[in-house]
Design a protein around this motif. Sequence first.
Motif, mmCIF file in Angstrom:
data_model
loop_
_atom_site.group_PDB
_atom_site.id
_atom_site.type_symbol
_atom_site.label_atom_id
_atom_site.label_comp_id
_atom_site.label_asym_id
_atom_site.label_seq_id
_atom_site.Cartn_x
_atom_site.Cartn_y
_atom_site.Cartn_z
ATOM 1 N N LEU A 43 29.905 -10.301 40.988
ATOM 2 C CA LEU A 43 30.654 -9.747 42.111
ATOM 3 C C LEU A 43 29.852 -9.806 43.409
ATOM 4 O O LEU A 43 30.412 -10.054 44.480
ATOM 5 N N SER A 44 28.540 -9.595 43.325
ATOM 6 C CA SER A 44 27.734 -9.647 44.548
ATOM 7 C C SER A 44 27.648 -11.062 45.102
ATOM 8 O O SER A 44 27.671 -11.257 46.316
ATOM 9 N N MET A 45 27.586 -12.066 44.241
ATOM 10 C CA MET A 45 27.564 -13.443 44.723
ATOM 11 C C MET A 45 28.904 -13.820 45.357
ATOM 12 O O MET A 45 28.948 -14.551 46.344
ATOM 13 N N LEU A 46 29.988 -13.284 44.820
ATOM 14 C CA LEU A 46 31.293 -13.510 45.440
ATOM 15 C C LEU A 46 31.385 -12.759 46.761
ATOM 16 O O LEU A 46 31.945 -13.270 47.727
ATOM 17 N N ALA A 47 30.815 -11.561 46.828
ATOM 18 C CA ALA A 47 30.862 -10.774 48.060
ATOM 19 C C ALA A 47 29.977 -11.370 49.151
ATOM 20 O O ALA A 47 30.216 -11.123 50.330
ATOM 21 N N ALA A 48 28.976 -12.147 48.784
ATOM 22 C CA ALA A 48 28.108 -12.760 49.794
ATOM 23 C C ALA A 48 28.856 -13.820 50.588
ATOM 24 O O ALA A 48 28.701 -13.922 51.809
ATOM 25 N N ALA A 49 29.661 -14.628 49.932
ATOM 26 C CA ALA A 49 30.396 -15.700 50.596
ATOM 27 C C ALA A 49 31.683 -15.986 49.817
ATOM 28 O O ALA A 49 31.719 -16.899 49.002
ATOM 29 N N PRO A 50 32.751 -15.222 50.047
ATOM 30 C CA PRO A 50 33.951 -15.378 49.231
ATOM 31 C C PRO A 50 34.847 -16.558 49.612
ATOM 32 O O PRO A 50 35.637 -17.006 48.796
ATOM 33 N N PHE A 51 34.739 -17.044 50.830
ATOM 34 C CA PHE A 51 35.604 -18.143 51.248
ATOM 35 C C PHE A 51 35.134 -19.441 50.597
ATOM 36 O O PHE A 51 33.955 -19.759 50.585
ATOM 37 N N GLY A 52 36.064 -20.183 50.050
ATOM 38 C CA GLY A 52 35.739 -21.429 49.363
ATOM 39 C C GLY A 52 35.477 -21.245 47.883
ATOM 40 O O GLY A 52 35.049 -22.165 47.205
ATOM 41 N N LYS A 53 35.728 -20.040 47.360
ATOM 42 C CA LYS A 53 35.542 -19.771 45.935
ATOM 43 C C LYS A 53 36.837 -19.231 45.363
ATOM 44 O O LYS A 53 37.631 -18.618 46.063
ATOM 45 N N GLU A 54 37.031 -19.463 44.082
ATOM 46 C CA GLU A 54 38.205 -18.917 43.409
ATOM 47 C C GLU A 54 37.810 -18.382 42.042
ATOM 48 O O GLU A 54 36.750 -18.706 41.510
ATOM 49 N N ILE A 55 38.687 -17.563 41.473
ATOM 50 C CA ILE A 55 38.436 -16.916 40.189
ATOM 51 C C ILE A 55 39.296 -17.613 39.143
ATOM 52 O O ILE A 55 40.498 -17.769 39.313
ATOM 53 N N ARG A 56 38.655 -18.006 38.044
ATOM 54 C CA ARG A 56 39.370 -18.668 36.942
ATOM 55 C C ARG A 56 39.009 -18.002 35.624
ATOM 56 O O ARG A 56 37.965 -17.372 35.489
ATOM 57 N N GLY B 211 30.910 -7.485 54.993
ATOM 58 C CA GLY B 211 30.644 -8.129 53.713
ATOM 59 C C GLY B 211 29.239 -7.866 53.206
ATOM 60 O O GLY B 211 29.002 -7.809 52.005
ATOM 61 N N PHE B 212 28.303 -7.665 54.153
ATOM 62 C CA PHE B 212 26.926 -7.390 53.735
ATOM 63 C C PHE B 212 26.827 -6.046 53.036
ATOM 64 O O PHE B 212 26.017 -5.880 52.122
ATOM 65 N N ILE B 213 27.666 -5.083 53.408
ATOM 66 C CA ILE B 213 27.650 -3.773 52.743
ATOM 67 C C ILE B 213 28.159 -3.914 51.309
ATOM 68 O O ILE B 213 27.570 -3.361 50.375
ATOM 69 N N VAL B 214 29.233 -4.671 51.141
ATOM 70 C CA VAL B 214 29.780 -4.903 49.801
ATOM 71 C C VAL B 214 28.766 -5.668 48.956
ATOM 72 O O VAL B 214 28.526 -5.327 47.788
ATOM 73 N N PHE B 215 28.142 -6.690 49.544
ATOM 74 C CA PHE B 215 27.146 -7.499 48.842
ATOM 75 C C PHE B 215 25.973 -6.647 48.363
ATOM 76 O O PHE B 215 25.608 -6.679 47.188
ATOM 77 N N PHE B 216 25.391 -5.873 49.267
ATOM 78 C CA PHE B 216 24.235 -5.061 48.879
ATOM 79 C C PHE B 216 24.619 -3.929 47.930
ATOM 80 O O PHE B 216 23.824 -3.541 47.067
ATOM 81 N N GLY B 217 25.827 -3.409 48.032
ATOM 82 C CA GLY B 217 26.282 -2.384 47.092
ATOM 83 C C GLY B 217 26.374 -2.915 45.675
ATOM 84 O O GLY B 217 25.898 -2.286 44.724
ATOM 85 N N TYR B 218 26.993 -4.100 45.533
ATOM 86 C CA TYR B 218 27.075 -4.711 44.204
ATOM 87 C C TYR B 218 25.701 -5.120 43.692
ATOM 88 O O TYR B 218 25.413 -5.001 42.506
ATOM 89 N N LEU B 219 24.850 -5.602 44.585
ATOM 90 C CA LEU B 219 23.506 -6.013 44.185
ATOM 91 C C LEU B 219 22.692 -4.810 43.702
ATOM 92 O O LEU B 219 22.015 -4.886 42.670
ATOM 93 N N LEU B 220 22.778 -3.707 44.413
ATOM 94 C CA LEU B 220 22.073 -2.491 43.999
ATOM 95 C C LEU B 220 22.597 -1.989 42.659
ATOM 96 O O LEU B 220 21.826 -1.616 41.773
ATOM 97 N N GLY B 221 23.918 -1.993 42.493
ATOM 98 C CA GLY B 221 24.501 -1.589 41.215
ATOM 99 C C GLY B 221 24.059 -2.485 40.081
ATOM 100 O O GLY B 221 23.807 -2.024 38.967
ATOM 101 N N ALA B 222 23.955 -3.791 40.340
ATOM 102 C CA ALA B 222 23.530 -4.731 39.301
ATOM 103 C C ALA B 222 22.088 -4.465 38.879
ATOM 104 O O ALA B 222 21.780 -4.477 37.683
#
Length: 125
Positions: free
Chosen positions: A44-57, A14-25
Amino acid sequence: MNLLLNIIWFILGGFIVFFGYLLGAVILCITIIGIPFGIQCFKLSMLAAAPFGKEIRDTDPPGGLLSIIMNIIWILLPGLELAIIHLCLAVVFGITIIGLPIAAQHLKMTRLALLPFGFRVVERY
């Protein structure tokens, strides 16, 4: 439980996904034209940092025509590739029973990676 699952998510890539989105941002926010897309990458990077307990609306009120146009531009540039990457990662993690919760989070991120405009990430209680 969400904390434990978020820690496991972060360790298992998840850290790879998080930093990838953060770098892109950060790169997208350098230009004025890229700022709306950079904001979506931050989401997307904030969701990738901790996706459990979050939902998309959906946003209230709905985004309208501008949201549709921005989503079309997003799909043509990075969106389709990002969604395919998340789908592939979901398949890889979905092979084992232990990886199913992580695969479910990648599927959740696929929706947001494909169409980020007009949606928001909220805490699930």
